[in-house]
Design a protein around this motif. Sequence first.
Motif, PDB file in Angstrom:
ATOM      1  N   PRO A 255       0.791  -1.234   0.000  1.00  0.00           N
ATOM      2  CA  PRO A 255       0.000   0.000   0.000  1.00  0.00           C
ATOM      3  C   PRO A 255       0.820   1.279   0.000  1.00  0.00           C
ATOM      4  O   PRO A 255       0.479   2.242  -0.706  1.00  0.00           O
ATOM      5  CB  PRO A 255      -0.843  -0.138   1.275  1.00  0.00           C
ATOM      6  CG  PRO A 255      -1.002  -1.613   1.458  1.00  0.00           C
ATOM      7  CD  PRO A 255       0.293  -2.212   0.994  1.00  0.00           C
ATOM      8  N   ASP A 484     -10.962   4.814  -4.875  1.00  0.00           N
ATOM      9  CA  ASP A 484      -9.604   4.268  -4.805  1.00  0.00           C
ATOM     10  C   ASP A 484      -8.766   4.586  -6.035  1.00  0.00           C
ATOM     11  O   ASP A 484      -7.654   4.067  -6.174  1.00  0.00           O
ATOM     12  CB  ASP A 484      -9.666   2.750  -4.601  1.00  0.00           C
ATOM     13  CG  ASP A 484     -10.143   2.388  -3.207  1.00  0.00           C
ATOM     14  OD1 ASP A 484      -9.752   3.082  -2.254  1.00  0.00           O
ATOM     15  OD2 ASP A 484     -10.905   1.426  -3.075  1.00  0.00           O
ATOM     16  N   GLY A 512      -9.109   4.086   0.344  1.00  0.00           N
ATOM     17  CA  GLY A 512      -7.839   3.697   0.931  1.00  0.00           C
ATOM     18  C   GLY A 512      -6.718   4.664   0.608  1.00  0.00           C
ATOM     19  O   GLY A 512      -5.550   4.374   0.884  1.00  0.00           O
ATOM     20  N   TRP A 513      -7.023   5.823   0.004  1.00  0.00           N
ATOM     21  CA  TRP A 513      -5.992   6.783  -0.386  1.00  0.00           C
ATOM     22  C   TRP A 513      -5.352   7.396   0.853  1.00  0.00           C
ATOM     23  O   TRP A 513      -6.034   7.919   1.734  1.00  0.00           O
ATOM     24  CB  TRP A 513      -6.610   7.870  -1.264  1.00  0.00           C
ATOM     25  CG  TRP A 513      -5.683   9.004  -1.598  1.00  0.00           C
ATOM     26  CD1 TRP A 513      -5.793  10.308  -1.202  1.00  0.00           C
ATOM     27  CD2 TRP A 513      -4.502   8.935  -2.399  1.00  0.00           C
ATOM     28  NE1 TRP A 513      -4.768  11.058  -1.713  1.00  0.00           N
ATOM     29  CE2 TRP A 513      -3.954  10.240  -2.447  1.00  0.00           C
ATOM     30  CE3 TRP A 513      -3.856   7.907  -3.078  1.00  0.00           C
ATOM     31  CZ2 TRP A 513      -2.790  10.530  -3.152  1.00  0.00           C
ATOM     32  CZ3 TRP A 513      -2.691   8.199  -3.781  1.00  0.00           C
ATOM     33  CH2 TRP A 513      -2.177   9.488  -3.821  1.00  0.00           C
ATOM     34  N   THR A 514      -4.020   7.342   0.904  1.00  0.00           N
ATOM     35  CA  THR A 514      -3.296   7.861   2.060  1.00  0.00           C
ATOM     36  C   THR A 514      -2.473   9.093   1.726  1.00  0.00           C
ATOM     37  O   THR A 514      -1.751   9.598   2.587  1.00  0.00           O
ATOM     38  CB  THR A 514      -2.349   6.780   2.626  1.00  0.00           C
ATOM     39  OG1 THR A 514      -1.428   6.362   1.591  1.00  0.00           O
ATOM     40  CG2 THR A 514      -3.138   5.574   3.103  1.00  0.00           C
ATOM     41  N   LEU A 636      -7.980  -6.333  -1.319  1.00  0.00           N
ATOM     42  CA  LEU A 636      -8.157  -5.348  -2.386  1.00  0.00           C
ATOM     43  C   LEU A 636      -9.078  -5.878  -3.477  1.00  0.00           C
ATOM     44  O   LEU A 636      -9.915  -5.148  -4.007  1.00  0.00           O
ATOM     45  CB  LEU A 636      -6.804  -4.956  -2.975  1.00  0.00           C
ATOM     46  CG  LEU A 636      -5.878  -4.137  -2.075  1.00  0.00           C
ATOM     47  CD1 LEU A 636      -4.624  -3.727  -2.839  1.00  0.00           C
ATOM     48  CD2 LEU A 636      -6.583  -2.904  -1.521  1.00  0.00           C
ATOM     49  N   GLN A 657      -1.985  -3.656   7.101  1.00  0.00           N
ATOM     50  CA  GLN A 657      -1.114  -3.747   5.935  1.00  0.00           C
ATOM     51  C   GLN A 657      -0.915  -2.431   5.200  1.00  0.00           C
ATOM     52  O   GLN A 657       0.088  -2.253   4.513  1.00  0.00           O
ATOM     53  CB  GLN A 657      -1.647  -4.805   4.959  1.00  0.00           C
ATOM     54  CG  GLN A 657      -1.294  -6.211   5.379  1.00  0.00           C
ATOM     55  CD  GLN A 657      -1.617  -7.236   4.311  1.00  0.00           C
ATOM     56  OE1 GLN A 657      -2.649  -7.157   3.639  1.00  0.00           O
ATOM     57  NE2 GLN A 657      -0.750  -8.206   4.144  1.00  0.00           N
ATOM     58  N   SER A 658      -1.844  -1.508   5.295  1.00  0.00           N
ATOM     59  CA  SER A 658      -1.705  -0.261   4.543  1.00  0.00           C
ATOM     60  C   SER A 658      -0.629   0.641   5.120  1.00  0.00           C
ATOM     61  O   SER A 658      -0.150   1.558   4.444  1.00  0.00           O
ATOM     62  CB  SER A 658      -3.034   0.498   4.514  1.00  0.00           C
ATOM     63  OG  SER A 658      -3.338   0.976   5.807  1.00  0.00           O
ATOM     64  N   ASP A 660      -1.149   2.753   7.317  1.00  0.00           N
ATOM     65  CA  ASP A 660      -1.871   3.940   7.790  1.00  0.00           C
ATOM     66  C   ASP A 660      -3.094   3.439   8.551  1.00  0.00           C
ATOM     67  O   ASP A 660      -3.908   2.684   8.008  1.00  0.00           O
ATOM     68  CB  ASP A 660      -2.285   4.818   6.608  1.00  0.00           C
ATOM     69  CG  ASP A 660      -3.049   6.049   7.034  1.00  0.00           C
ATOM     70  OD1 ASP A 660      -2.429   7.106   7.183  1.00  0.00           O
ATOM     71  OD2 ASP A 660      -4.292   5.946   7.201  1.00  0.00           O
ATOM     72  N   ALA A 663      -6.568   4.259   6.910  1.00  0.00           N
ATOM     73  CA  ALA A 663      -6.768   3.527   5.656  1.00  0.00           C
ATOM     74  C   ALA A 663      -6.963   2.043   5.922  1.00  0.00           C
ATOM     75  O   ALA A 663      -7.758   1.373   5.243  1.00  0.00           O
ATOM     76  CB  ALA A 663      -5.581   3.751   4.726  1.00  0.00           C
ATOM     77  N   GLY A 664      -6.249   1.515   6.925  1.00  0.00           N
ATOM     78  CA  GLY A 664      -6.411   0.105   7.259  1.00  0.00           C
ATOM     79  C   GLY A 664      -7.799  -0.208   7.776  1.00  0.00           C
ATOM     80  O   GLY A 664      -8.385  -1.251   7.432  1.00  0.00           O
ATOM     81  N   THR A 667     -10.138  -0.338   4.824  1.00  0.00           N
ATOM     82  CA  THR A 667     -10.011  -1.593   4.087  1.00  0.00           C
ATOM     83  C   THR A 667     -10.723  -2.722   4.807  1.00  0.00           C
ATOM     84  O   THR A 667     -11.401  -3.557   4.188  1.00  0.00           O
ATOM     85  CB  THR A 667      -8.526  -1.941   3.896  1.00  0.00           C
ATOM     86  OG1 THR A 667      -7.880  -0.881   3.194  1.00  0.00           O
ATOM     87  CG2 THR A 667      -8.359  -3.232   3.101  1.00  0.00           C
TER      88      THR A 667
END
Length: 688
Positions: A255, A484, A512-514, A636, A657-658, A660, A663-664, A667
């Motif tokens: 990610p 996304d 999920g954009w960080t 994803l 896993q991201s 962040d 964002a995690g 997800t």
Amino acid sequence: MYARLAQLRRDAEGAERDGYQLARVGNHGALVERDAMVFHAARRRASLDAEHEGLVFGRLDRRGGAVEYVGRLGIRDPDATPLVIDWRAPAAADFYQATPADPRGVLRRRMIRSRGETVIGLDDDLLDPTAELPVVGDGALLASLTRATGTGMRDIIATIQAEQDQAIRSPASGVTLVEGGPGTGKTAVALHRAAYLLYRDRDRFAGGGILVVGPSPVFVGYIATVLPSLGEQSATLRALGELVEGVRADRVDPPAVAALKGSLRMLTLLRRAVRAQVPGAPTELRLAWHGTLLRLTEPTLERIRRRALAGRRRRNEVRRAAFDGIFDALWGEVGRQLPGYRRPRAEFEDEISDRADFRDFLRRWWPLLRPAQVLRALADPDRLAGLADQLLSPAELASLASGFAELADRGPTVADVALLDELDALLGRPPRPRRRRRSPFEVAPGVHEVTTYADRQGAGRAARRERPDDYRDYAHVVVDEAQDVTPMQWRMLGRRGRYASWTVVGDPAQSGWTGEAAELAQARNAALRGRRQRHLLTTNYRNSVEIFERAARVIRTVAPDAPLPRTVRSTGVPPVERIVPAAALPGAVTAAATELLDQVEGTVGVITPLGQRDQVTGWLAAAGPPDPRLQLVTSLEAKGMEYDGVVLVEPARIAAQSGDWAAGRRTLYVALSRATQRLVTVGTTGWD
């Protein structure tokens, strides 16, 4: 209805036969009429065949006793009285938009379920409780929601709700934004809107084409049957990793790397990369010519390169200009070293051009570059560091270099595809000579097979309809799971919809954009031109109350004020959470999947963390032959998908896993909201 359909089909077959008879007239006009008549009759026959199954699915009982039927195709009797109203026609809007609060003259709405030409079920909605009409079934919507989920998405034309119908029928121009939480039918609305636009203005949208873009090949395969089931075959479906000609990417970056590749900072990096000298290019030109050494130094070559690229010219398109700069500099050296030389410059250039060493220099100094070459060169940490000066931090440099390191061996990732498309735009393409289109009837040079006038007319029509592989003039673009799409991917989409109208579907709460929100808005606004109309879908038709309440608790931790949809049904079955030791995880996942396959009629999805799908596949394979109802996807790939039962593997790892926290959690929210009936989470640690 089916009796009339059969008669219309016989009429179409008769028109087709009559068309062929026109050829007997013997003149060119008759042949043209024959081709047109046969073409339209065959197309009509094909459309009648495509809509045979489920031809009639709705009935409206109105005040005053009038009865109307709604179906997949508009059908009239021999006196032109409507028997079936096409679901896309304005006259069918009441079937979808009438409610008890606003019945629009409708007393009862009936959904008709059939198999072949046999009615197998009825479900009624009584919109006026004072009407003395019998009611059958549990209601059209509830009946649809309790049906088992198949391996592919199904159309919803019989159960479109009022807010969905308004989005489907919104004006074709500009940008239509459809937002809503999980299970609100966003994807179904987008696909039905594509079919609606083709019905309302076929010349415009079938001629220019409709592009439907989804997040992954798994998702595109899931929705692939919907438009054909609605009688539409002309739309193009692509995943984000399939939009560049000759590239099919389904591999994903970690990610953090994917977010970096999606940032607009990559645009600056790529611009520097295409303007920089290629790795290994010669830094000096030395030619022995007629006893004289002609020499161009590195500063001279650099000056020629910069002059050729001035004004953001595209590298591959100015190759000839760069070579002219070399000839100019060499001719200047001749004048400086041999002031008495009087032969024409053209002779000098011809002589120099014939030399293999000079041609080799030009190829190495200014090669024609392909996007993949430029991207692979960025795997060199030193080159990347030089190009990314003051653009990326040391940690980002290391992360990006590792992301490019596997390009040569494993091919591009989904995030790389947008970079390849950007490089293609930055590099340009050298002018190519016009090539004569070969006749489809030429079997050998100068040898043609015997053809009829109709054969040649048909080939001409096919050539006019043929689109290049890298087609970019779509009339309408549908973007699903738009929350996304990264800034670089919006730039890629914008090149394919320069003159298009848009339908953009997504849920900000699932994003999920960080990266920077401002640059995402900038890229999105640049791609989506035109007046915007927004539709908010507020009802979750997928999840049971029990499942969505569990998912909602997760998203509320990062988006407490997000407008979540309301659910409409309860199963009485709460989600099950299992925490097991690491050694017991394979057996626990296998047992959970087996249990769900026994408990639900439809599909069971096993959702895994990134990078763990193959491992889980091995666990399930060891338990016995695979069940076709069982599908494995990563967190994803699960976006946009729907299953009757879901086994969620290691939810804590999915959330982490991201890199962040927010964002995690988003997800994880997506993964938790995929199930319609039952949800089981299996992990080695707690995750709430």
